[in-house]
Every structure is written in C-alpha cells, then in structure tokens.
Design an enzyme around this catalytic site. Structure first.
Site, PDB file in Angstrom:
ATOM      1  N   GLY A  49      27.095  25.224  -5.648  1.00  0.00           N
ATOM      2  CA  GLY A  49      27.275  24.833  -6.454  1.00  0.00           C
ATOM      3  C   GLY A  49      25.975  24.687  -6.786  1.00  0.00           C
TER       4      GLY A  49
ATOM      5  N   SER B 236      27.374  31.529  -1.281  1.00  0.00           N
ATOM      6  CA  SER B 236      26.779  30.786  -2.587  1.00  0.00           C
ATOM      7  C   SER B 236      25.590  29.887  -2.228  1.00  0.00           C
ATOM      8  CB  SER B 236      27.864  30.284  -3.402  1.00  0.00           C
ATOM      9  OG  SER B 236      27.677  30.159  -4.350  1.00  0.00           O
ATOM     10  N   TYR B 237      25.779  28.221  -3.281  1.00  0.00           N
ATOM     11  CA  TYR B 237      24.778  27.636  -2.349  1.00  0.00           C
ATOM     12  C   TYR B 237      24.723  27.030  -1.162  1.00  0.00           C
ATOM     13  CZ  TYR B 237      20.808  24.651  -3.406  1.00  0.00           C
ATOM     14  OH  TYR B 237      19.517  23.948  -3.694  1.00  0.00           O
TER      15      TYR B 237
ATOM     16  N   ASP C 107      29.564  41.486  -6.608  1.00  0.00           N
ATOM     17  CA  ASP C 107      29.610  40.315  -7.054  1.00  0.00           C
ATOM     18  C   ASP C 107      28.032  40.236  -7.907  1.00  0.00           C
ATOM     19  OD1 ASP C 107      28.904  37.850  -7.638  1.00  0.00           O
ATOM     20  OD2 ASP C 107      27.696  36.712  -5.608  1.00  0.00           O
TER      21      ASP C 107
ATOM     22  N   HIS D 228      31.971  37.244  -5.337  1.00  0.00           N
ATOM     23  CA  HIS D 228      31.617  36.432  -5.237  1.00  0.00           C
ATOM     24  C   HIS D 228      32.566  35.813  -3.929  1.00  0.00           C
ATOM     25  CE1 HIS D 228      27.925  33.318  -4.810  1.00  0.00           C
ATOM     26  NE2 HIS D 228      29.087  32.669  -5.666  1.00  0.00           N
TER      27      HIS D 228
END
Length: 480
Positions: free
Chosen positions: A94, A190-191, A400, A452
């Site tokens: 996020g 991701s994060y 992605d 992603h």
C-alpha cells in the site's frame, strides 16, 4: 490426507500414549490456553464455502494492550502434511492495503469470491499446497485490524509496522506453538518491499539476543514487484512506460529533463510533467498493461484518499493517481471480494469486526492518510540480510507498469552483488516461464506475462515459483 488434529485431540492422544510409557518424539502437548485460543479462532466453515480437508483459523492478536492495538489474521493449514510443511507469512503493501483482500482472496489463498453470488470457488493453485499460509492485515487501520487510540493512525510508518508485526508473530506462535519449530518465510509484493525486509531485519537481529523460547526459525524472504529504492524505482517506471509505448517521446524527454529522481524534493515543473505520465494510466491499467479495465459502472471509484507524509516514493506519491488500487485478471474481482467481506455472516464466521469498526472493510484503508517514515531505499537492509545468510529471492511480473521489471533490475544492480549465473530462461512445462539472474546470495526471477499481482495473472507459475523458493532449488532451465 490432513494429519493435523485439534489441540484437544492431540492432548487426549498424547495422554494415552504417555500413560503406556511410549516416548513421543518431537511432539509437545499444547497448553490449555493455546488450546482454548485455537478453538476460539477455528473457522468451521465460511458462508458459501466448498468443503475442504484443511483447517483454517482467523481472529485478533493484541499487539499493544495500553493502546488497544490488535491485528487481524487468517491462517490456512497446508492441504497435506501441515506438520511437515513450512510456515509462510504473506504481506501486501500500500501502505495501507489488505493482505487478506488481495493476497488471501484474489491471489494465492484457497478461496475466491465470485460475481453475483455468495458462493466461493476453490483456487486450484493456492499456496497452501506448498506451505502453511498466514495472512496478516497490518498495520492497524487496515482491513479488520484496529486501534482504540485514534492518534495511533497518524503515527503509522514503516518502523511501527515492523514492530507491531513482530509482536504479532511472537504472540501468534504462543497461540500456535505447534508451528514454532517450522521453517518460517515472509513473502509479499509491492510496498511489502519495505515491510518484509524491515520485519526480516527485526527478526534477524532479535534472534541473536532473545531466548530460545521466543526465537523464530526464520529462513528467508521473497518479494515481488517490490518498491525497493526511490531513485531507481521511479527511473525504471518512466523507462518502462516509454519502452512499452505508453509515453510519447515528448513526455518522456520532458521527464528526463525536468525530474531528478535522486532528489526527493521534486520541482513544480517535474510534478507537472508527471501529471501527464499519470494521465495515461487513467486509460489503461498501470498494474497490468495488457489486461482489460473494469467497465462496471456500479463500482465506486478505486482511487484512494491521497496520503500525506513521507510515503515512498516521495516524488510519485504526490500525485493522486499513484494511490489507485490494483484490480486483477478479472478487473472487477475486487468488487466481488469487497461485497463478500462486508457480509455480517462472513465477518461472524471469521471472528472479525468484533469491536464494530465505524467504517466498512475495504481493500485499502481510507483511514490511513499519514505515513510518518518510509526510507528512500531499502537496499541496505536487503544487503545486510544477504550477507547474514538469509535466503533472499526477488521476482517481477513483466507486464507491471507500477513497479516494473526495469525498476527492479536497476535497483538490484545497485546492490553490487556478483553475478553467479546471468540472464537465463526458466520453464513451466514446455513454455518459457520467465528469466532468472543468480546473484551471490540473491535470486531474481521474472514471470513472463504477469502483472503486479503475479499469482493472479500466472497462478500455475507462481505456485511453481514459491515451491522452488521454499526448497531453495533453481527453477527448471529446460522443458519438462
């Protein structure tokens, strides 16, 4: 066959065995408290759930008694031989997005919500075929996780997220002591490129000083399409967009001229031209360049509340378009998940929302609008883990545009690790699944045709990937 038993059954069997004087190797009876807590968290069956042989548990672990901070988890035992399989913690990023909503329900968990129905379908490539699977909604304010101290939400950042997650693990292992000796791995995307290395570093450092009773049998991490280094991540995003015919020459050259991604304090001129870059991704899915967009007009906006504070990468995160949520192979899948997770009978079955949180469950938190700390680069932590002998794999879906393979290659190059085996194909049956680079202490894998959320787009290949990671074996270098 699932060989695990409820704690009550295990105690009965152990007492019977001990009564006859037979030694039990490697098995300790669970305490009464652990039995009670496990039984309280046992999910017998979800609404619309097909029958399964494995057990699942869900509930809360309080990580700060004074503030009333509690993190929500969902745990699935391995389909077969859970007592012999490793334990894998999955984290989404996020910051502020749910590992249960994305990873659990749309990528690698055993159940998937369906359109227009309350029924769940089985995921034929769920990762609990390879490991015992633990999902955590972290930090507080995400999903069902909560705090009774409202000021906590404005103090969130990388450090407190790692600390609370570590506290969660220590307490979770006390609730599930039968998994304490299992090899433990952390995987995510991701994060979570921030979350995972920092949590891993905390475990790595604590394991050197704490007692055996609290030591975690930590073995490795794997992160996918991960935010690693602001400068190279942002440079790679622009290069990838131009190379994949997303950007015009003019916009590309303007960005190259007006933006210095090594400087977190971007100019107004840079911010303006980046607006043109993000405008393109209002038309196509940044998370998967070649996937369709959701055209269901009944779905509310997928744009998150704009974060304030030092969320990484600092230049890109100033633009509201950076905070748009991912979707999935079915671009409307998140709608089905959202609907299912907000059903009162589903929440009751999961022992969730017991404090009646004053907002609906969502994939990404609108409550979290501040992020106090986010290092410009996580590469020093990764380098420390590699040198410390921790297994480190990095993977990248190559369609992605959010954290593209170009960014990851530039970031890994900055680590300065020696290349043991250069760019080589790996195979999924008769087809090339992607490419690998073996560094001294780190494996990099690309997944061909994945966006992603790699397990969503390439589920078979993703399961193959995690199996090889857990066994620390190279992927097949030829058809099989």
């Amino acid at each position: 066959m699932n060989t695990s038993r409820t704690c009550t059954s295990v105690l009965i069997i152990l007492l019977a065995i001990l009564r006859w004087g037979v030694a039990v190797s490697g098995q300790k009876p669970l305490t009464g408290k652990a039995c009670r807590e496990q039984n309280a968290d046992r999910v017998t069956r979800l609404p619309g759930q097909p029958m399964v042989s494995f057990k699942q548990y869900a509930g809360y672990v309080t990580v700060n008694e004074t503030h009333g901070r509690a993190l929500f988890y969902w745990f699935f035992e391995a389909e077969e031989n859970p007592d012999k399989k490793p334990l894998l913690l999955w984290l989404n990023g996020g910051p502020g997005c749910s590992s249960i909503g994305y990873g659990g329900m749309e990528e690698l968990g055993p159940f998937v919500a369906q359109k227009g129905t309350s029924m769940l379908r089985l995921n034929g490539y769920a990762w609990n075929k390879a490991a015992n699977l633990l999902f955590l909604e972290s930090p507080v304010g995400v999903g069902f996780s909560y705090t009774n101290t409202s000021s906590d939400i404005k103090q969130l950042g990388d450090k407190i997220t790692a600390q609370d997650s570590y506290t969660f693990l220590l307490k979770w292992f006390k609730r599930f002591p039968q998994y304490k000796s299992h090899e433990f791995y952390i995987v995510g995307e991701s994060y979570a490129g921030h979350y995972i290395p920092q949590l891993a570093e905390l475990i790595f450092d604590k394991n050197k000083t704490i007692s055996d009773q609290n030591r975690i049998n930590f073995k490795g991490i794997m992160i996918g399409n991960a935010l690693l280094d602001d400068a190279t991540d942002q440079t790679g995003m622009i290069d990838y967009a131009w190379d994949h015919a997303v950007l015009s020459d003019r916009v590309y050259n303007d960005i190259k001229t007006k933006c210095n991604f090594s400087d977190s304090n971007s100019s107004n001129a840079c911010d303006a031209v980046l607006g043109e870059y993000f405008d393109v991704y209002k038309l196509i899915d940044m998370y998967s360049l070649y996937a369709p967009s959701c055209v269901d007009t009944t779905i509310k906006s997928t744009q998150r509340t704009h974060m304030r504070g030092n969320v990484s990468p600092r230049t890109f995160s100033k633009n509201a378009a950076w905070h748009v949520k991912p979707t999935g192979y079915d671009p409307c899948q998140s709608k089905y998940t959202d609907s299912y997770m907000n059903k009162p009978n589903v929440q009751a079955a999961l022992h969730a929302n017991t404090t009646k949180i004053p907002y609906p469950w969502s994939h990404c938190s609108d409550a979290i609008t501040y992020w106090k700390d986010a290092p410009d680069s996580i590469l020093p932590v990764i380098k420390k883990l590699v040198l410390g002998g921790v297994r480190v794999w990095v993977y990248s879906g190559d369609t992605d545009g959010r954290i593209p393979v170009t960014s990851t290659r530039l970031s890994l190059r900055k680590l300065g690790l020696n290349i043991v085996e250069d760019w080589s194909p790996w195979y999924s049956r008769s087809q090339v699944g992607g490419w690998t680079i073996t560094y001294d202490g780190l494996m990099f894998v690309t997944i061909r045709g994945a966006g992603h959320q790699v397990p969503t787009f390439k589920p078979k290949e993703a399961l193959q990937l995690v199996r090889h990671f857990l066994s620390n074996q190279k992927l097949a270098n030829g058809p099989f």
